[in-house]
Scaffold this active site. Structure first.
Site, PDB file in Angstrom:
ATOM      1  N   GLY A 168       0.801  -1.214   0.000  1.00  0.00           N
ATOM      2  CA  GLY A 168       0.000   0.000   0.000  1.00  0.00           C
ATOM      3  C   GLY A 168       0.831   1.260   0.000  1.00  0.00           C
ATOM      4  O   GLY A 168       0.536   2.224  -0.724  1.00  0.00           O
ATOM      5  N   ILE A 169       1.884   1.297   0.826  1.00  0.00           N
ATOM      6  CA  ILE A 169       2.737   2.490   0.904  1.00  0.00           C
ATOM      7  C   ILE A 169       3.500   2.679  -0.394  1.00  0.00           C
ATOM      8  O   ILE A 169       3.538   3.775  -0.961  1.00  0.00           O
ATOM      9  CB  ILE A 169       3.706   2.383   2.097  1.00  0.00           C
ATOM     10  N   THR A 247      11.819   4.358   4.304  1.00  0.00           N
ATOM     11  CA  THR A 247      10.717   4.681   5.226  1.00  0.00           C
ATOM     12  C   THR A 247      10.178   3.411   5.868  1.00  0.00           C
ATOM     13  O   THR A 247       9.101   3.426   6.461  1.00  0.00           O
ATOM     14  CB  THR A 247       9.567   5.409   4.497  1.00  0.00           C
ATOM     15  N   ALA A 248      10.930   2.307   5.743  1.00  0.00           N
ATOM     16  CA  ALA A 248      10.470   1.015   6.256  1.00  0.00           C
ATOM     17  C   ALA A 248      10.866   0.866   7.720  1.00  0.00           C
ATOM     18  O   ALA A 248      10.144   1.306   8.621  1.00  0.00           O
ATOM     19  CB  ALA A 248      11.057  -0.110   5.402  1.00  0.00           C
ATOM     20  N   ARG A 249      12.027   0.267   7.972  1.00  0.00           N
ATOM     21  CA  ARG A 249      12.611   0.142   9.304  1.00  0.00           C
ATOM     22  C   ARG A 249      14.116   0.277   9.170  1.00  0.00           C
ATOM     23  O   ARG A 249      14.715  -0.240   8.227  1.00  0.00           O
ATOM     24  CB  ARG A 249      12.255  -1.207   9.950  1.00  0.00           C
ATOM     25  N   ASP A 273      14.058   8.041   7.115  1.00  0.00           N
ATOM     26  CA  ASP A 273      13.053   8.385   8.129  1.00  0.00           C
ATOM     27  C   ASP A 273      13.078   7.433   9.319  1.00  0.00           C
ATOM     28  O   ASP A 273      12.391   7.674  10.306  1.00  0.00           O
ATOM     29  CB  ASP A 273      11.652   8.367   7.493  1.00  0.00           C
ATOM     30  N   GLU A 278      15.962   3.684  17.440  1.00  0.00           N
ATOM     31  CA  GLU A 278      15.227   4.927  17.699  1.00  0.00           C
ATOM     32  C   GLU A 278      14.899   5.071  19.188  1.00  0.00           C
ATOM     33  O   GLU A 278      14.582   4.072  19.849  1.00  0.00           O
ATOM     34  CB  GLU A 278      13.929   4.928  16.871  1.00  0.00           C
ATOM     35  N   HIS A 296      11.354   9.650  12.036  1.00  0.00           N
ATOM     36  CA  HIS A 296      10.246   8.713  11.886  1.00  0.00           C
ATOM     37  C   HIS A 296       8.910   9.469  11.811  1.00  0.00           C
ATOM     38  O   HIS A 296       8.027   9.308  12.657  1.00  0.00           O
ATOM     39  CB  HIS A 296      10.218   7.701  13.038  1.00  0.00           C
TER      40      HIS A 296
END
Length: 334
Positions: A168-169, A247-249, A273, A278, A296
């Site tokens: 979806g992303i 933008t995943a992990r 991101d 984190e 993030h």
């Protein structure tokens, strides 16, 4: 007949933020709702034997980590025997030990689709910023240096965007960047059927995608198979002077190999991101002005967060009314 009991496991001072009315009118109509207030992990374990001993479903938010830590095997095994569902607020669910849940016959859901637009917007921004080096330029103008030291950057026009993980992303991000005259190719374990409703090409190997792409966007989940999977071999297969967007992990990428690729010029720039530890960020990333960095920010919008909250409620309501989870995680699907 009494209603089934459910627990909102989020920041005790905030709980559900954007959908309190829906919590009351929709979830409250079918369940007795408890607000999480355990101050420590140990206190939570005790509460699971006491006031939470009959809950059947948990609404879980990542910010509960500050009080009780990860939903690891120890915590999963301390949950009351009545617990059947953990409904997670987030598309990524690596903070939950799904295997431990499965062993206890606890079903887990997440919130795909609700995060698509917000996270894709971040991916699109990072792509444009990394290509055009807008981060460097903004730092310059804020420090009174104007264009001093800047080099000509690159236009998105005519560039190939390679998406690893066209869910979806990834699909939403592709739609956003096609109007910038970018060509989209993607790699998944298998080709999407039915075909995407926008111009794109499926490639049958990740190596081909890396070899052809000017920008590589990582849009895959973090699990045992993907952790550290993007490393020296993958960077060596990329075009010289290409761009990485993640933008995943953070833990999907071998950070040392990533820094080497930036230092060698294999990567022109990057947009990041997400980070492995984190909120801690490697100072070498912070000090490298080739990278556009964000903390993030994927779903840091009121709109996305409300959609995520409501999606969790939808899963909980469906589960406790006997219809099952709407968005059960992939590992538990048969």
């Amino acid at each position: 007949m009494s209603k089934p009991q459910v627990l909102i496991c989020a920041n005790p001072t905030k709980g559900v933020v954007w959908s309190k009315e829906e919590q009351k009118s929709k979830l409250g109509a079918v369940a007795e709702v408890f607000e999480f207030d355990s101050k420590t992990r140990e206190a939570f374990f005790e509460d699971c034997k006491g006031k939470y001993s009959k809950i059947v479903a948990i609404y879980r938010h990542n910010d509960s980590v500050a009080s009780i830590g990860l939903f690891d095997k120890e915590l999963i095994n301390a949950l009351p025997k009545s617990l059947k569902y953990i409904c997670h607020n987030g598309a990524g669910y690596d903070q939950i030990d799904v295997d431990a849940c499965t062993a206890r016959d606890i079903q887990v859901s997440h919130t795909p689709m609700a995060v698509d637009h917000g996270t894709a917007t971040v991916g699109a921004y990072l792509t444009i910023s990394a290509l055009r080096q807008f981060h460097r330029a903004e730092v310059n103008v804020r420090n009174g240096k104007w264009k001093g030291g800047l080099i000509p950057a690159r236009d998105p026009q005519g560039k190939v965007l390679g998406i690893i993980g066209m869910g979806g992303i990834g699909s939403t991000m592709a739609r956003m960047l096609i109007p910038f005259d970018m060509t989209v190719i993607y790699y998944n374990r298998r080709e999407i059927t039915p075909a995407c409703d926008f111009p794109c090409e499926y490639v049958s190997s990740q190596e081909e995608l890396l070899r052809r792409s000017d920008v590589v966007s990582l849009n895959l989940p973090l699990n045992d198979k993907t952790k550290g999977s993007f490393g020296r071999e993958q960077f060596s297969q990329m075009k010289d002077g290409s761009v990485l967007v993640n933008t995943a992990r953070g833990a999907v990428v071998d950070e040392e190999a990533f820094l080497e690729a930036l230092d060698s010029g294999k990567l022109f720039s990057a947009g990041i991101d997400v980070f492995p530890d984190e909120p801690n960020v490697n100072p070498r990333l912070v000090n490298n002005d080739k990278i556009t960095l964000l903390p993030h920010m994927g779903t840091e919008t009121q709109d996305s967060q409300k959609k995520m909250e409501i999606r969790v409620f939808d899963n909980m309501i469906s589960a406790v009314t006997g219809k099952g989870l709407i968005n059960q995680v992939q590992e538990q699907k048969k």
